[in-house]
Design a protein around this motif. Structure first.
Motif: not given
Length: 230
Positions: A117, A108-110, A95-98, A142, A144, A152, A150
């Motif tokens: 978002e 936050y952006e998934y 999983v990548t989260v910004k 958030v 997860l 980030l 993950v």
């Protein structure tokens, strides 16, 4: 919570934090041993009545107190370098989260799930529910999954912020125009809190971070419900 428990490290929620706590205990053990030896030597030298007017050098003692600290530093440096390498290692993130820092909230952006978002603001004291923490609770946590690596990505939109969650053992500066990355694996369910640890302005203390760790099924359910709301 007692005052003494507040001085200790938080319970680890990731393997990295577990190793950080182990290294902290290892370093403290070495420091206590050194301090104990130095205190004993100081007391024994000041309290005895022995004198020697004919001793001008002690090469064996000088060699010992030069070589011994070098070995002590090795016992500290080797596990420290290994841990430093592991904190930057990213293998196969699931999983990548910004996370983007703003004055003064996080967004936050998934990006793995159709660009989900949302913004995360601190909950005001008068709006807190029973059991929630003042200055730490947010309106959108958030979420997860556990036991999945993950990744980030951290950046900022205005000034320098810092995304920090002590229980996860992660901390990264959010710098405008730059992406920093870090990874972690959540080992247990729960809610873990953090705060911006960079002095980013007048409301620096009012942009907390709340991470909710759930199992994979609950995470998929949350993703689907978020999509339905959009």
């Amino acid at each position: 919570m007692s005052h003494w428990s507040q001085l200790s490290l938080q319970d680890a929620a990731t393997p990295i934090m577990t190793m950080l706590i182990s290294f902290h205990d290892h370093a403290m053990l070495v420091i206590i041993m050194v301090l104990t030896f130095v205190a004993y030597a100081l007391l024994s030298l000041t309290m005895n009545k022995y004198t020697s007017r004919n001793t001008y050098e002690a090469q064996a003692v000088e060699a010992i107190w030069t070589i011994l600290p070098a070995f002590i530093l090795l016992f500290l440096a080797l596990p420290s370098l290994q841990l430093l390498y592991l904190t930057d290692e990213i293998v196969k993130p699931g999983v990548t989260v910004k996370a983007i820092g703003h004055q003064w909230y996080w967004s936050y952006e998934y990006t793995d799930f159709c660009n989900i978002e949302f913004d995360s603001y601190m909950v005001n004291t008068e709006d807190l529910s029973e059991g929630q923490f003042r200055l730490l609770e947010v309106d959108n946590r958030v979420v997860l999954p556990m036991n999945i690596e993950v990744r980030l990505l951290v950046s900022a939109a205005d000034v320098i912020h810092s995304w920090t969650v002590p229980a996860l053992g992660v901390k990264a500066d959010a710098i405008p125009g730059r992406l920093n990355q870090m990874s972690f694996i959540l080992q247990r369910p729960g809610v873990f809190y953090g705060q911006c640890s960079e002095i980013c302005g007048a409301n620096h203390s009012f942009m907390p971070i709340a991470i909710e760790s759930v199992n994979t099924e609950s995470f998929i359910t949350w993703i689907n419900s978020f999509k339905d709301e959009q």
